[in-house]
Motif scaffolding. Structure first.
Motif, PDB file in Angstrom:
ATOM      1  N   VAL A 107      41.430  25.900  35.762  1.00  0.00           N
ATOM      2  CA  VAL A 107      40.717  26.752  34.821  1.00  0.00           C
ATOM      3  C   VAL A 107      39.345  26.149  34.556  1.00  0.00           C
ATOM      4  O   VAL A 107      39.133  24.944  34.726  1.00  0.00           O
ATOM      5  N   ASP A 306      45.321  38.728  34.242  1.00  0.00           N
ATOM      6  CA  ASP A 306      45.429  37.432  33.590  1.00  0.00           C
ATOM      7  C   ASP A 306      44.952  37.599  32.149  1.00  0.00           C
ATOM      8  O   ASP A 306      43.782  37.927  31.918  1.00  0.00           O
ATOM      9  N   SER A 309      41.622  35.518  31.107  1.00  0.00           N
ATOM     10  CA  SER A 309      40.309  35.822  31.673  1.00  0.00           C
ATOM     11  C   SER A 309      39.987  37.306  31.700  1.00  0.00           C
ATOM     12  O   SER A 309      38.826  37.682  31.827  1.00  0.00           O
ATOM     13  N   GLN A 311      40.760  39.063  34.131  1.00  0.00           N
ATOM     14  CA  GLN A 311      40.579  39.356  35.548  1.00  0.00           C
ATOM     15  C   GLN A 311      41.838  39.971  36.153  1.00  0.00           C
ATOM     16  O   GLN A 311      42.955  39.706  35.700  1.00  0.00           O
ATOM     17  N   ASN A 313      44.397  39.497  38.695  1.00  0.00           N
ATOM     18  CA  ASN A 313      44.878  38.305  39.395  1.00  0.00           C
ATOM     19  C   ASN A 313      46.281  38.570  39.926  1.00  0.00           C
ATOM     20  O   ASN A 313      47.264  38.464  39.190  1.00  0.00           O
ATOM     21  N   ASP A 569      42.235  28.542  43.417  1.00  0.00           N
ATOM     22  CA  ASP A 569      41.257  29.161  42.524  1.00  0.00           C
ATOM     23  C   ASP A 569      40.612  30.394  43.137  1.00  0.00           C
ATOM     24  O   ASP A 569      39.564  30.837  42.670  1.00  0.00           O
ATOM     25  N   PRO A 572      40.365  33.363  40.360  1.00  0.00           N
ATOM     26  CA  PRO A 572      39.364  33.104  39.320  1.00  0.00           C
ATOM     27  C   PRO A 572      37.938  33.160  39.848  1.00  0.00           C
ATOM     28  O   PRO A 572      37.035  33.675  39.179  1.00  0.00           O
ATOM     29  N   ASN A 575      36.916  36.828  40.636  1.00  0.00           N
ATOM     30  CA  ASN A 575      36.544  37.514  39.392  1.00  0.00           C
ATOM     31  C   ASN A 575      36.573  39.030  39.548  1.00  0.00           C
ATOM     32  O   ASN A 575      35.641  39.737  39.155  1.00  0.00           O
TER      33      ASN A 575
END
Length: 584
Positions: A107, A306, A309, A311, A313, A569, A572, A575
């Protein structure tokens, strides 16, 4: 009018209203029912949580990490009130807007000076804001600590915080109030203001009661922390203030496509994306666009979001917001894999299925869910083998006709060529379908399929002719590949079939299931037409399907990416936001 709160709660409300526009509506709810731990789940260490009357008691245990009794439900903006009593020497806290991941995750955190830093949050590690319970001489009870990520965000050192430090009552019951609204988190201890934090990293999460780990300290074994009167009231921000105060929470969580003219006008379709591999977050928005813009259906596409965030995911398996649209939907289309959704979201799916409404299943929806044995939804899981015999092998078998068995073709090497069953060539769902091909391999199923299942299309396993080049989303496979794998096509596995389903306490419904359905499969017009024709058939519009088949022209741009697992990642950094899937 504001509801009746204690005086200190009213003061807090007016303070908040002075800075932002809020609506405090609905009843205050008790998070603990005073009888059992329904609605709660333990994460982290193995400290003991028991019930004594209307009190939850946490007892420290040697050689175990921090333990957390967590609400299954997540909360965003709220006012929380709770009373606690802690033994001297035992550190504790109350988590708010906290989360836990089922796999390691990196994160990005931001400090007060604006600097960002990457941190690893281990699988199973509870992390998020903690309202400290601190009976030590330091007396920082009411301060805010970021558990598992950044450490102290608002401690109670200094002269200005002396009243809060002195408000804590040793060996007595204490009262906390926490107001988490937008990016503002304020705390009070026994009516005295304590922490006042501005932070927007995490907009929502569960509430949890912590028993701090004690390592090997024998003197602290058996020390206790008690909680009672755990009450929460959710708060709504006015839209303009909410956007300004917490933009992240205002991120859209699903996309809706209003139907244009067409036979589907007035019909509502919910498309559920949520798999890690086959790019449901790409294919279902395009299917929703085709159904709405070419055929008139009102479509909502929901995604794995998520909660930290905002987002999309696909690797986050515990949240698909927007499923309340199933309450008045005419059709559910599902492409999920091994999801373990919270109770409120699963209840919408369960209610829909009990009503006997139609379902289209795609690819990994044969193994759509997977819950731990203790879950109330364990019977939906792909590997279910419990007391509810009708649910053997879970949602996939009972509703769609099969659960996950195997890759029958060789994954990323052999493709699927659809062969229409001779007896079904005039079936309305197959009208105008033509050639059927996709770069996903055929799934193995047990033959014959259960009950009244009727195969419409069989999957011929086809060898790849060319070589796979790096970056090729089709892995070198092409629709022009024609060489069948003789070892795997006798018999051929069904890849499209119809059936009926009926939950043990529900009504009978209709299903069309296909083990095809990746975003790259959707490049094929035949695959698209089967799904659109199926939507017509299952919503009572079978006689509206043209002899030449339905219009399945792509809407806007559609450039699907390769099916594969994307770990670490990737998401993330990617995005992906819901706004990407809106109609231009």
């Amino acid at each position: 009018m504001l509801p009746c709160f204690k005086l200190d709660a009213l003061v807090a409300c007016f303070v908040l209203i002075a800075t932002t526009s809020v609506s405090i509506g609905g009843e205050t709810v008790d998070l603990f029912n005073g009888k059992n731990f329904d609605g709660w789940v333990q994460h982290g260490g193995k400290a003991e949580y028991t019930i004594e009357g209307d009190v939850i008691v946490g007892t420290s245990v040697q050689d175990t990490p921090n333990s957390f009794l967590c609400t299954k439900k997540h909360y965003g903006d709220f006012i929380l009130e709770v009373e606690f009593k802690v033994d001297p020497g035992l550190n504790s806290g109350i988590q708010i807007r906290s989360n836990v991941y089922d796999e390691d995750r990196e994160v990005v955190t931001k400090a007060s000076d604006g600097k960002t830093r990457k941190r690893k949050v281990a699988a199973g590690r509870v992390h998020g804001y903690q309202v400290e319970i601190d009976p030590s001489p330091r007396a920082w009870s009411g301060g805010i600590y970021d558990e598992g990520r950044r450490g102290w965000l608002n401690n109670l050192e200094g002269e200005k915080n002396k009243p809060a430090r002195e408000a804590f009552k040793q060996n007595e019951w204490n009262h906390y109030k926490v107001a988490a609204i937008g990016d503002s988190i304020k705390t009070w201890i026994n009516g005295v203001p304590a922490a006042d934090l501005k932070d927007d990293m995490t907009p929502s999460g569960f509430i949890a009661l912590q028993v701090h780990g004690i390592g090997k300290d024998q003197k602290k074994v058996g020390k206790q922390i008690r909680w009672r009167n755990i009450k929460l009231q959710e708060v709504k921000l006015a839209k303009a203030d909410k956007q300004k105060a917490d933009k992240q929470k205002e991120d859209k969580q699903y996309v809706e496509y209003k139907g244009k003219a067409g036979p589907g006008k007035g019909k509502k379709v919910v498309l559920i994306a949520g798999d890690e591999e086959y790019r449901s977050e790409e294919v279902l928005p395009q299917l929703g666009k085709i159904l709405s813009q070419r055929h008139g259906f009102d479509c909502r596409v929901v995604f794995p979001i998520d909660p930290e965030s905002g987002q999309i995911n696909p690797n986050y398996g515990k949240n698909i917001p927007g499923l309340e649209a199933l309450e008045d939907a005419d059709l559910m289309i599902i492409l999920t894999r091994f999801r373990a959704l919270p109770d409120d979201q699963m209840q919408y799916i369960d209610n829909y299925l009990k009503s006997g409404k139609p379902v289209i299943g795609m690819r990994t929806s044969t193994h759509a869910f997977n819950f731990p044995k203790e879950s109330k939804w364990a019977h939906y899981g792909n590997y279910y083998n419990g007391e509810m015999k009708e649910w053997q092998d879970g949602f996939g078998r009972l509703v769609l006709g099969e659960h996950w068995i195997s890759h029958h073709g060789k994954h990323k090497v052999q493709s699927t060529r659809g062969v229409i069953v001779d007896e079904q060539k005039d079936h309305p769902i197959l009208q105008g379908v033509g050639k059927i091909w996709g770069p996903t391999d055929v799934y193995g199923v047990r033959l014959p399929l259960p009950g009244d299942s009727q195969p419409l299309v069989l999957g011929q396993v086809v060898n790849r002719k060319g070589d796979a080049e790096k970056g090729d989303p089709l892995y070198g496979m092409r629709e022009t590949d024609t060489e069948p794998d003789k070892s795997k096509n006798s018999p051929m596995m069904p890849v499209v079939w119809t059936k009926t389903y009926e939950l043990p306490d529900g009504k009978k419904g209709q299903v069309v299931n296909t083990t095809m359905g990746s975003s790259t499969d959707f490049l094929n017009e035949g695959v698209r037409r089967i799904l659109v024709n199926a939507a017509y058939s299952l919503t009572g519009l079978e006689n509206k399907i043209p002899e030449t088949g339905t219009n399945v022209d792509i809407v806007g741009e559609f450039e699907p990416t390769a099916y594969e697992f994307r770990r670490g990642d990737y998401w993330p950094k990617r995005n992906m936001r819901v706004e990407e899937h809106e109609l231009n």
